[in-house]
Design a protein around this motif. Structure first.
Motif, short mmCIF file in Angstrom:
data_model
loop_
_atom_site.label_atom_id
_atom_site.label_comp_id
_atom_site.label_asym_id
_atom_site.label_seq_id
_atom_site.Cartn_x
_atom_site.Cartn_y
_atom_site.Cartn_z
N ALA A 118 43.94 34.18 51.34
CA ALA A 118 44.62 32.90 51.61
C ALA A 118 45.38 32.91 52.93
CB ALA A 118 45.57 32.60 50.46
N ASN A 119 45.95 34.09 53.29
CA ASN A 119 46.73 34.11 54.53
C ASN A 119 45.86 34.00 55.78
OD1 ASN A 119 45.59 36.60 54.02
ND2 ASN A 119 47.17 37.71 55.15
N LEU A 120 44.55 34.26 55.63
CA LEU A 120 43.64 34.14 56.79
C LEU A 120 43.01 32.76 56.90
CD1 LEU A 120 41.70 37.54 56.74
CD2 LEU A 120 43.50 36.82 58.30
N ILE A 121 42.98 32.03 55.79
CA ILE A 121 42.29 30.73 55.80
C ILE A 121 42.89 29.78 56.82
CG2 ILE A 121 41.92 28.64 54.44
CD1 ILE A 121 41.30 30.34 52.07
N HIS A 122 44.23 29.72 56.82
CA HIS A 122 44.87 28.77 57.74
C HIS A 122 44.72 29.20 59.20
CE1 HIS A 122 46.49 26.23 54.65
NE2 HIS A 122 46.98 27.29 54.01
N GLN A 123 44.58 30.53 59.42
CA GLN A 123 44.38 30.99 60.80
C GLN A 123 42.96 30.71 61.29
OE1 GLN A 123 45.55 35.11 61.25
NE2 GLN A 123 47.28 34.87 59.86
N LEU A 124 42.00 30.87 60.38
CA LEU A 124 40.59 30.70 60.77
C LEU A 124 40.15 29.24 60.78
CD1 LEU A 124 39.00 33.67 58.76
CD2 LEU A 124 39.42 33.55 61.22
N PHE A 125 40.75 28.44 59.89
CA PHE A 125 40.27 27.06 59.73
C PHE A 125 41.37 26.04 59.98
CE2 PHE A 125 37.73 29.78 56.89
CZ PHE A 125 36.49 29.58 57.47
N GLU A 126 42.10 26.27 61.04
CA GLU A 126 43.13 25.31 61.41
C GLU A 126 42.56 24.35 62.45
OE1 GLU A 126 47.76 25.21 63.05
OE2 GLU A 126 46.72 27.10 62.74
N PHE A 127 42.03 23.24 61.98
CA PHE A 127 41.37 22.29 62.87
C PHE A 127 42.32 21.18 63.30
CE2 PHE A 127 37.92 23.86 60.05
CZ PHE A 127 37.23 24.58 61.01
N LYS A 128 42.10 20.74 64.54
CA LYS A 128 42.84 19.59 65.06
C LYS A 128 41.86 18.42 65.25
CE LYS A 128 46.57 22.14 67.28
NZ LYS A 128 46.31 23.39 66.53
N PRO A 129 42.38 17.20 65.44
CA PRO A 129 41.46 16.05 65.59
C PRO A 129 40.38 16.25 66.66
CG PRO A 129 43.70 15.27 65.29
CD PRO A 129 43.79 16.76 65.38
N LYS A 130 40.76 16.87 67.80
CA LYS A 130 39.77 17.05 68.87
C LYS A 130 38.70 18.08 68.49
CE LYS A 130 42.25 15.44 72.95
NZ LYS A 130 42.74 15.75 74.30
N ASP A 131 39.05 19.02 67.59
CA ASP A 131 38.04 19.97 67.10
C ASP A 131 36.97 19.22 66.30
OD1 ASP A 131 39.43 22.15 68.18
OD2 ASP A 131 40.70 22.29 66.41
N ALA A 132 37.42 18.23 65.51
CA ALA A 132 36.48 17.44 64.71
C ALA A 132 35.56 16.63 65.62
CB ALA A 132 37.25 16.51 63.78
N LEU A 133 36.11 16.07 66.69
CA LEU A 133 35.28 15.31 67.63
C LEU A 133 34.28 16.22 68.34
CD1 LEU A 133 34.53 12.72 69.10
CD2 LEU A 133 36.43 13.13 70.68
N ALA A 134 34.74 17.40 68.75
CA ALA A 134 33.84 18.36 69.41
C ALA A 134 32.71 18.79 68.48
CB ALA A 134 34.62 19.58 69.88
N ASN A 135 33.04 18.97 67.20
CA ASN A 135 32.02 19.36 66.22
C ASN A 135 31.00 18.24 66.01
OD1 ASN A 135 31.34 21.59 64.35
ND2 ASN A 135 31.43 19.96 62.84
N TYR A 136 31.48 17.00 66.01
CA TYR A 136 30.57 15.84 65.89
C TYR A 136 29.60 15.78 67.07
CZ TYR A 136 29.02 11.00 66.29
OH TYR A 136 28.25 9.88 66.47
N ILE A 137 30.11 16.00 68.27
CA ILE A 137 29.24 15.97 69.46
C ILE A 137 28.17 17.06 69.38
CG2 ILE A 137 29.21 16.32 71.97
CD1 ILE A 137 32.08 15.12 71.97
N LYS A 138 28.56 18.23 68.85
CA LYS A 138 27.60 19.33 68.70
C LYS A 138 26.53 18.97 67.66
CE LYS A 138 28.70 23.10 66.46
NZ LYS A 138 29.37 24.34 66.06
N GLU A 139 26.95 18.40 66.54
CA GLU A 139 25.98 17.98 65.51
C GLU A 139 25.07 16.88 66.03
OE1 GLU A 139 25.50 19.20 62.57
OE2 GLU A 139 27.23 20.49 62.25
#
Length: 252
Positions: free
Chosen positions: A52-73
């Protein structure tokens, strides 16, 4: 001009009848909503496998991360929908003899190619606008951190439009050289994805149209001029070649 308008109208009617707009909307808009939702749910999916202590470090997404992921998809999967929707545009007209009637009424081949291109241009630019709007809304809604502003979206929108107009011109060109939709689609996919390989070479990167995808993913516009000029030039060359190729084909 009347022929051009009539053929453009015919393309829009065929786009509705053949569900082309549904295919394009699926490839462009669906992931704009799914991507932020999937990123939000990702920590829950892996919670049993990662401390659990690693989840927030590995999967801490911000709004621009979501947009960048959409562009990649959009590049990886949306490109397939766009290419295979347009792959039969020229060869179907020739080899199914649909073009005979317009020719008998005095249709101009150049105007037919341009009408097909403009039809896809309008549809893709409109759907990209809607897709980015949805992605911005859901990314800002689901994730904390600096929100995506309209000023962030505008350059992304124009660069993506220019890249996908390049993809359409490439697909129309290859459609004019092949008899089957699947052949044109596979060739266009190979050529489009090869632009990503070209960008792996630092000296060639700025000449690769895929650099527009990289720049939009990183929200940067540095050194974009060379890529823009190259992409627009290639688009024009492909369109002109398609017109010459279409003019050289015999229609029985």
């Amino acid at each position: 001009m009347m022929t051009f308008k009539a053929y453009l109208k015919k393309e829009f009617i065929e786009g509705i009848r053949q569900y082309k707009y549904i295919a394009l909307a699926t490839g462009i808009i669906l992931f704009s909503i799914l991507d932020p939702v999937m990123l939000k749910l990702l920590p829950s999916f892996v919670s049993n496998k990662i401390p659990a202590n690693l989840i927030h470090q590995l999967f801490e997404f911000k709004p621009k991360d979501a947009l960048a992921n959409y562009i990649k998809e959009l590049f990886q999967i949306g490109t397939l929908f766009i290419i295979f929707t347009a792959a039969g545009s020229i060869n179907e007209e020739i080899y199914s003899q649909k073009i005979v009637f317009p020719f008998s009424k005095g249709a101009n081949k150049s105007q037919i190619v341009l009408a097909k291109y403009l039809h896809f241009e309008i549809a893709i630019c409109l759907l990209l606008f809607v897709g980015l709007f949805f992605n911005q809304y859901y990314a800002n809604l689901l994730f904390e951190g600096q929100k995506i502003a309209v000023s962030d979206i505008v350059p992304v929108y124009f660069l993506l439009c220019i890249y996908y107009l390049f993809v359409i011109s490439l697909t129309l060109l290859l459609s004019s050289f092949t008899k089957k939709n699947i052949s044109a689609g596979i060739l266009a996919c190979t050529a489009s994805y090869s632009t990503a390989l070209l960008s792996q070479f630092e000296k060639l990167k700025k000449f690769s149209p895929y650099n527009l995808i990289l720049l939009t993913s990183n929200f940067g516009s540095q050194d974009v001029k060379t890529t823009l000029v190259t992409t627009i030039l290639l688009t024009l060359i492909f369109l002109v070649t398609t017109v010459f190729r279409f003019n050289s084909l015999e229609v029985n």
